[in-house]
Design a protein around this motif. Structure first.
Motif, PDB file in Angstrom:
ATOM      1  N   GLY A  36       0.810  -1.209   0.000  1.00  0.00           N
ATOM      2  CA  GLY A  36       0.000   0.000   0.000  1.00  0.00           C
ATOM      3  C   GLY A  36       0.840   1.254   0.000  1.00  0.00           C
ATOM      4  N   THR A  37       0.255   2.334  -0.501  1.00  0.00           N
ATOM      5  CA  THR A  37       0.894   3.642  -0.459  1.00  0.00           C
ATOM      6  C   THR A  37       0.552   4.304   0.867  1.00  0.00           C
ATOM      7  N   ALA A  38       1.191   5.438   1.133  1.00  0.00           N
ATOM      8  CA  ALA A  38       0.908   6.177   2.357  1.00  0.00           C
ATOM      9  C   ALA A  38      -0.560   6.573   2.407  1.00  0.00           C
ATOM     10  N   ARG A  39      -1.116   6.957   1.251  1.00  0.00           N
ATOM     11  CA  ARG A  39      -2.529   7.349   1.220  1.00  0.00           C
ATOM     12  C   ARG A  39      -3.429   6.174   1.573  1.00  0.00           C
ATOM     13  N   GLU A  40      -3.149   4.999   1.005  1.00  0.00           N
ATOM     14  CA  GLU A  40      -3.973   3.814   1.269  1.00  0.00           C
ATOM     15  C   GLU A  40      -3.851   3.379   2.731  1.00  0.00           C
ATOM     16  N   ILE A  41      -2.651   3.476   3.272  1.00  0.00           N
ATOM     17  CA  ILE A  41      -2.463   3.123   4.689  1.00  0.00           C
ATOM     18  C   ILE A  41      -3.224   4.094   5.574  1.00  0.00           C
ATOM     19  N   SER A  42      -3.175   5.380   5.223  1.00  0.00           N
ATOM     20  CA  SER A  42      -3.877   6.401   6.007  1.00  0.00           C
ATOM     21  C   SER A  42      -5.378   6.143   6.006  1.00  0.00           C
ATOM     22  N   GLU A  43      -5.919   5.820   4.839  1.00  0.00           N
ATOM     23  CA  GLU A  43      -7.360   5.574   4.731  1.00  0.00           C
ATOM     24  C   GLU A  43      -7.782   4.325   5.499  1.00  0.00           C
ATOM     25  N   SER A  44      -6.912   3.335   5.531  1.00  0.00           N
ATOM     26  CA  SER A  44      -7.243   2.068   6.196  1.00  0.00           C
ATOM     27  C   SER A  44      -7.031   2.110   7.705  1.00  0.00           C
ATOM     28  N   SER A  45      -6.138   3.014   8.157  1.00  0.00           N
ATOM     29  CA  SER A  45      -5.755   3.010   9.575  1.00  0.00           C
ATOM     30  C   SER A  45      -6.238   4.220  10.362  1.00  0.00           C
ATOM     31  N   ASP A  46      -6.771   5.236   9.654  1.00  0.00           N
ATOM     32  CA  ASP A  46      -7.174   6.491  10.295  1.00  0.00           C
ATOM     33  C   ASP A  46      -5.983   7.234  10.891  1.00  0.00           C
ATOM     34  N   VAL A  47      -4.787   6.949  10.374  1.00  0.00           N
ATOM     35  CA  VAL A  47      -3.590   7.676  10.775  1.00  0.00           C
ATOM     36  C   VAL A  47      -3.382   8.807   9.773  1.00  0.00           C
ATOM     37  N   PRO A  48      -3.177  10.047  10.208  1.00  0.00           N
ATOM     38  CA  PRO A  48      -2.942  11.159   9.273  1.00  0.00           C
ATOM     39  C   PRO A  48      -1.817  10.823   8.301  1.00  0.00           C
ATOM     40  N   ARG A  49      -2.014  11.166   7.044  1.00  0.00           N
ATOM     41  CA  ARG A  49      -1.049  10.784   6.015  1.00  0.00           C
ATOM     42  C   ARG A  49       0.355  11.295   6.333  1.00  0.00           C
ATOM     43  N   THR A  50       0.429  12.507   6.877  1.00  0.00           N
ATOM     44  CA  THR A  50       1.750  13.067   7.191  1.00  0.00           C
ATOM     45  C   THR A  50       2.468  12.288   8.279  1.00  0.00           C
ATOM     46  N   ARG A  51       1.699  11.562   9.097  1.00  0.00           N
ATOM     47  CA  ARG A  51       2.299  10.773  10.177  1.00  0.00           C
ATOM     48  C   ARG A  51       2.605   9.346   9.747  1.00  0.00           C
ATOM     49  N   VAL A  52       2.020   8.925   8.644  1.00  0.00           N
ATOM     50  CA  VAL A  52       2.260   7.563   8.165  1.00  0.00           C
ATOM     51  C   VAL A  52       3.733   7.358   7.855  1.00  0.00           C
ATOM     52  N   TYR A  53       4.354   8.357   7.195  1.00  0.00           N
ATOM     53  CA  TYR A  53       5.765   8.217   6.815  1.00  0.00           C
ATOM     54  C   TYR A  53       6.660   8.026   8.037  1.00  0.00           C
ATOM     55  N   ASP A  54       6.404   8.802   9.099  1.00  0.00           N
ATOM     56  CA  ASP A  54       7.209   8.658  10.318  1.00  0.00           C
ATOM     57  C   ASP A  54       7.027   7.269  10.927  1.00  0.00           C
ATOM     58  N   ALA A  55       5.770   6.808  10.963  1.00  0.00           N
ATOM     59  CA  ALA A  55       5.485   5.495  11.549  1.00  0.00           C
ATOM     60  C   ALA A  55       6.144   4.387  10.729  1.00  0.00           C
ATOM     61  N   ILE A  56       6.049   4.485   9.390  1.00  0.00           N
ATOM     62  CA  ILE A  56       6.633   3.465   8.518  1.00  0.00           C
ATOM     63  C   ILE A  56       8.148   3.435   8.666  1.00  0.00           C
ATOM     64  N   ARG A  57       8.761   4.626   8.822  1.00  0.00           N
ATOM     65  CA  ARG A  57      10.212   4.684   8.976  1.00  0.00           C
ATOM     66  C   ARG A  57      10.651   3.913  10.223  1.00  0.00           C
ATOM     67  N   ILE A  67      10.048  -1.453   2.171  1.00  0.00           N
ATOM     68  CA  ILE A  67       9.725  -0.277   1.359  1.00  0.00           C
ATOM     69  C   ILE A  67      10.174  -0.500  -0.079  1.00  0.00           C
ATOM     70  N   GLN A  68       9.300  -0.202  -1.018  1.00  0.00           N
ATOM     71  CA  GLN A  68       9.642  -0.227  -2.437  1.00  0.00           C
ATOM     72  C   GLN A  68       9.790   1.221  -2.887  1.00  0.00           C
ATOM     73  N   HIS A  69      10.992   1.587  -3.310  1.00  0.00           N
ATOM     74  CA  HIS A  69      11.268   2.980  -3.650  1.00  0.00           C
ATOM     75  C   HIS A  69      10.791   3.286  -5.074  1.00  0.00           C
ATOM     76  N   SER A  70       9.496   3.301  -5.252  1.00  0.00           N
ATOM     77  CA  SER A  70       8.853   3.638  -6.516  1.00  0.00           C
ATOM     78  C   SER A  70       8.231   5.026  -6.373  1.00  0.00           C
ATOM     79  N   ASN A  71       7.450   5.424  -7.317  1.00  0.00           N
ATOM     80  CA  ASN A  71       6.767   6.711  -7.242  1.00  0.00           C
ATOM     81  C   ASN A  71       5.284   6.513  -7.562  1.00  0.00           C
TER      82      ASN A  71
END
Length: 277
Positions: A36-57, A67-71
């Motif tokens: 999933g992308t950050a947007r898809e994770i945010s929608e599924s988890s109710d975690v703000p998208r800007t915070r998803v990146y920190d959590a994933i890191r 992590i797959q470094h795609s775009n």
């Protein structure tokens, strides 16, 4: 409804294992997606998208997410078995570090060399009581008398500890509340002396007692250390947590009475405390 309950439980357990709320929610969300992308994770988890990146890191550094470094970037959780193994290893590592740190703390009061003559302590919770039971069994030097009132008390770990004690030459007497439980324990410990205890109130039968308390275990070690635990049924029918009292250094009179009660139902010829005629 059940899926929601499992989701909430998974998040709570991950937090208990050291993850922060957003990290736990992102990991659970990813476990339900092939990736999933950050947007898809945010929608599924109710975690703000800007915070998803920190959590994933953080999850990546813990070895729980790839992590797959795609775009855009794609993320996926490692297999559940692998994640469980990683979390278990980290938990055990932290526990080992905690034990080492606490053992190296200097006591504020020097340990007393005085012999303990009599002490009684209380303990709550199935796991702590099971651990203390095992500790007392491992410390036994001559005799173990264990009366089991509830089938839940019997675990593989307990049976292994009793078998080890018997293999080292200790006298092991095991009483049960029912014939069925006696047969189960005898099958697991064929060389042990297993008997149906004469303490009828261990059965927990409403006709045999006036309250809802059931004895879980009675343990006497070397005729000196005693542990008694019980559970109580609530008004809704649920079982309250197990509670216990244990102590050592009892005077001989109390020990003799306790042992005679606990050995009730055992054939005299099979009781090592009864001299042969």
């Amino acid at each position: 409804m059940n899926d929601l309950t499992n989701h909430q439980q998974a998040v709570e357990l991950l937090q208990q294992l050291g993850l922060k709320e957003y990290e736990a929610k992102c990991l659970v969300a990813l476990s339900r997606l092939p990736k999933g992308t950050a947007r898809e994770i945010s929608e599924s988890s109710d975690v703000p998208r800007t915070r998803v990146y920190d959590a994933i890191r953080v999850l990546e550094t813990k070895g729980l997410v790839e992590i797959q470094h795609s775009n855009p970037q794609q993320f996926r959780a490692v297999p559940i078995e692998e994640a469980a193994k990683t979390l278990r290893q980290e938990y055990e590592s932290r526990t080992d570090t905690l034990v080492e740190a606490m053992e190296n703390i200097e006591p504020t009061v020097p340990a007393s060399d005085e012999e303990i003559t009599h002490e009684v302590w209380a303990l709550s919770g199935v796991t702590p009581i099971a651990n203390r039971t095992g500790q007392l069994i491992d410390a036994a030097g001559q005799e173990i008398v264990l009366i089991i009132g509830r089938e839940e008390v019997v675990t593989e770990e307990l049976l292994e500890q009793l078998q080890t004690a018997q293999n080292t030459g200790l006298s092991v007497l095991i009483g049960t509340a029912t014939d069925q439980l006696r047969e189960e324990i005898h099958a697991a410990l064929p060389e042990a002396e297993v008997f149906v205890s004469g303490l009828e109130w261990l059965n927990g039968s409403p006709s045999a007692r006036t309250d809802e308390t059931t004895i879980s275990r009675l343990l006497l070690i070397d005729q000196n250390t005693i542990l008694v635990s019980s559970v109580q049924e609530t008004e809704t029918g649920a079982i309250d947590t197990e509670k216990a009292v244990f102590g050592r250094g009892f005077d001989n009179g109390i020990v003799v009475i306790a042992r005679r009660l606990m050995a009730s139902g055992l054939r005299p010829a099979a009781d090592p405390d009864v001299p042969d005629e």
